[in-house]
Design a protein around this motif. Sequence first.
Motif, mmCIF file in Angstrom:
data_model
loop_
_atom_site.group_PDB
_atom_site.id
_atom_site.type_symbol
_atom_site.label_atom_id
_atom_site.label_comp_id
_atom_site.label_asym_id
_atom_site.label_seq_id
_atom_site.Cartn_x
_atom_site.Cartn_y
_atom_site.Cartn_z
ATOM 1 N N PHE A 1 58.332 57.361 133.380
ATOM 2 C CA PHE A 1 57.559 56.987 134.567
ATOM 3 C C PHE A 1 57.617 58.090 135.613
ATOM 4 O O PHE A 1 56.600 58.432 136.236
ATOM 5 C CB PHE A 1 58.068 55.683 135.169
ATOM 6 C CG PHE A 1 57.420 55.353 136.483
ATOM 7 C CD1 PHE A 1 56.156 54.789 136.526
ATOM 8 C CD2 PHE A 1 58.066 55.644 137.678
ATOM 9 C CE1 PHE A 1 55.544 54.512 137.745
ATOM 10 C CE2 PHE A 1 57.466 55.370 138.900
ATOM 11 C CZ PHE A 1 56.202 54.802 138.934
ATOM 12 N N GLY A 2 58.797 58.648 135.822
ATOM 13 C CA GLY A 2 58.932 59.732 136.797
ATOM 14 C C GLY A 2 58.038 60.908 136.455
ATOM 15 O O GLY A 2 57.410 61.523 137.332
ATOM 16 N N ILE A 3 57.970 61.245 135.168
ATOM 17 C CA ILE A 3 57.116 62.347 134.727
ATOM 18 C C ILE A 3 55.640 61.991 134.927
ATOM 19 O O ILE A 3 54.853 62.813 135.403
ATOM 20 C CB ILE A 3 57.418 62.686 133.258
ATOM 21 C CG1 ILE A 3 58.823 63.281 133.136
ATOM 22 C CG2 ILE A 3 56.384 63.656 132.695
ATOM 23 C CD1 ILE A 3 59.311 63.467 131.711
ATOM 24 N N ALA A 4 55.264 60.769 134.575
ATOM 25 C CA ALA A 4 53.878 60.332 134.747
ATOM 26 C C ALA A 4 53.466 60.412 136.214
ATOM 27 O O ALA A 4 52.367 60.886 136.541
ATOM 28 C CB ALA A 4 53.714 58.910 134.219
ATOM 29 N N ALA A 5 54.331 59.946 137.104
ATOM 30 C CA ALA A 5 54.017 59.973 138.532
ATOM 31 C C ALA A 5 53.833 61.399 139.029
ATOM 32 O O ALA A 5 52.920 61.680 139.824
ATOM 33 C CB ALA A 5 55.120 59.266 139.316
ATOM 34 N N ALA A 6 54.667 62.313 138.554
ATOM 35 C CA ALA A 6 54.569 63.702 138.998
ATOM 36 C C ALA A 6 53.261 64.342 138.561
ATOM 37 O O ALA A 6 52.617 65.074 139.329
ATOM 38 C CB ALA A 6 55.758 64.501 138.459
ATOM 39 N N PHE A 7 52.832 64.088 137.341
ATOM 40 C CA PHE A 7 51.561 64.640 136.878
ATOM 41 C C PHE A 7 50.382 63.986 137.603
ATOM 42 O O PHE A 7 49.410 64.659 137.964
ATOM 43 C CB PHE A 7 51.419 64.469 135.367
ATOM 44 C CG PHE A 7 52.095 65.539 134.563
ATOM 45 C CD1 PHE A 7 51.607 66.838 134.561
ATOM 46 C CD2 PHE A 7 53.212 65.255 133.791
ATOM 47 C CE1 PHE A 7 52.218 67.828 133.818
ATOM 48 C CE2 PHE A 7 53.837 66.243 133.038
ATOM 49 C CZ PHE A 7 53.336 67.546 133.054
ATOM 50 N N GLU B 1 63.110 62.101 138.906
ATOM 51 C CA GLU B 1 62.339 63.182 139.522
ATOM 52 C C GLU B 1 62.895 64.558 139.168
ATOM 53 O O GLU B 1 62.156 65.548 139.127
ATOM 54 C CB GLU B 1 62.322 63.037 141.045
ATOM 55 C CG GLU B 1 61.829 61.694 141.548
ATOM 56 C CD GLU B 1 62.943 60.686 141.727
ATOM 57 O OE1 GLU B 1 63.571 60.656 142.801
ATOM 58 O OE2 GLU B 1 63.180 59.930 140.765
ATOM 59 N N ASP B 2 64.206 64.640 138.936
ATOM 60 C CA ASP B 2 64.808 65.921 138.548
ATOM 61 C C ASP B 2 64.221 66.404 137.231
ATOM 62 O O ASP B 2 63.921 67.596 137.061
ATOM 63 C CB ASP B 2 66.332 65.780 138.400
ATOM 64 C CG ASP B 2 67.021 65.379 139.688
ATOM 65 O OD1 ASP B 2 66.554 65.813 140.765
ATOM 66 O OD2 ASP B 2 68.023 64.642 139.626
ATOM 67 N N VAL B 3 64.074 65.497 136.298
ATOM 68 C CA VAL B 3 63.510 65.838 134.992
ATOM 69 C C VAL B 3 62.009 66.091 135.115
ATOM 70 O O VAL B 3 61.462 67.009 134.499
ATOM 71 C CB VAL B 3 63.786 64.715 133.971
ATOM 72 C CG1 VAL B 3 63.238 65.073 132.606
ATOM 73 C CG2 VAL B 3 65.284 64.430 133.891
ATOM 74 N N ALA B 4 61.357 65.288 135.940
ATOM 75 C CA ALA B 4 59.909 65.405 136.090
ATOM 76 C C ALA B 4 59.502 66.777 136.618
ATOM 77 O O ALA B 4 58.501 67.358 136.166
ATOM 78 C CB ALA B 4 59.394 64.308 137.020
ATOM 79 N N GLN B 5 60.251 67.308 137.556
ATOM 80 C CA GLN B 5 59.905 68.613 138.121
ATOM 81 C C GLN B 5 59.931 69.702 137.060
ATOM 82 O O GLN B 5 59.073 70.599 137.043
ATOM 83 C CB GLN B 5 60.855 68.961 139.273
ATOM 84 C CG GLN B 5 60.728 68.063 140.485
ATOM 85 C CD GLN B 5 59.328 68.056 141.070
ATOM 86 O OE1 GLN B 5 58.691 69.092 141.225
ATOM 87 N NE2 GLN B 5 58.831 66.864 141.384
#
Length: 262
Positions: free
Chosen positions: A21-27, A229-233
């Motif tokens: 989810f964090g990755i999806a939100a970042a993109f 968020e750390d992974v998402a960045q």
Amino acid sequence: MTQEFAGKVVVISGGSRGIGFGIAAAFAERGAQTVLAASSEDNLRAAADKIEKSGGLRPDTCAADLRTDTGCQQVYEGVAARFGRCDILVNSAGATRAGAFLELPTDAWQDGFALKFFGCVNLCRLFWPLLRTAGGHVVNIIGGAARTPDPGFLIGGSVNAAMHNFTKGLSGQGKLEGVNVNAIHPGLTETDRVEQLFKQRAATSGKTVDQERTAQVEREGLVRLGKPEDVAQLAVFLCGEQARHIQGTAIAVDGGGTPGVY
């Protein structure tokens, strides 16, 4: 926020919760059309609502059992029919069970490989032609146990090691066909999944969940648990043009918790 990924289609398995989810939100915040794939329609709807409410482009969703060939095919066919392209594939689905070796039944091993490993393999195979056409990216979210075996996490370590090997091998195909393939190894990260692991480890060790959490953090010498968020960045960076020369690499986002040099 920049619109770096405007016009791009990003497929994220396990995108309804946690790191996915964090990755999806970042993109989505950066203009991408995300497609979230997971098993729960309710969780997917909630994730899409949350991303849209925060200002990101509303994701498309697909509820499917990614442990099966049919489920993975369902995701692929939905994306191909609606968008006709896939620029980025993020494999983040998968939860493996912790516990004492002699107490882990065969079906726990089979389930661990079915979702995280074979789900990743199947989605990569299905989406590869679209990724090749787009000159796209694959990012596999694996985990530090791929590098650091643990007798209390044998299923996860085995699955992660297999996924790591697969990622490195696939990157060789990517070099030939213009697809960047990399991996991220998250450490202990604040997700429902990690809380579940603490409970499973506590059941084996005889400690309370809080004691197990404290012991794990102290064992790895962490200042804090990671955040999605750390992974998402890092995922966003790896899929940008500035990272085109990064290929076949696995990067830890674990606060320095991995003890070895590998």
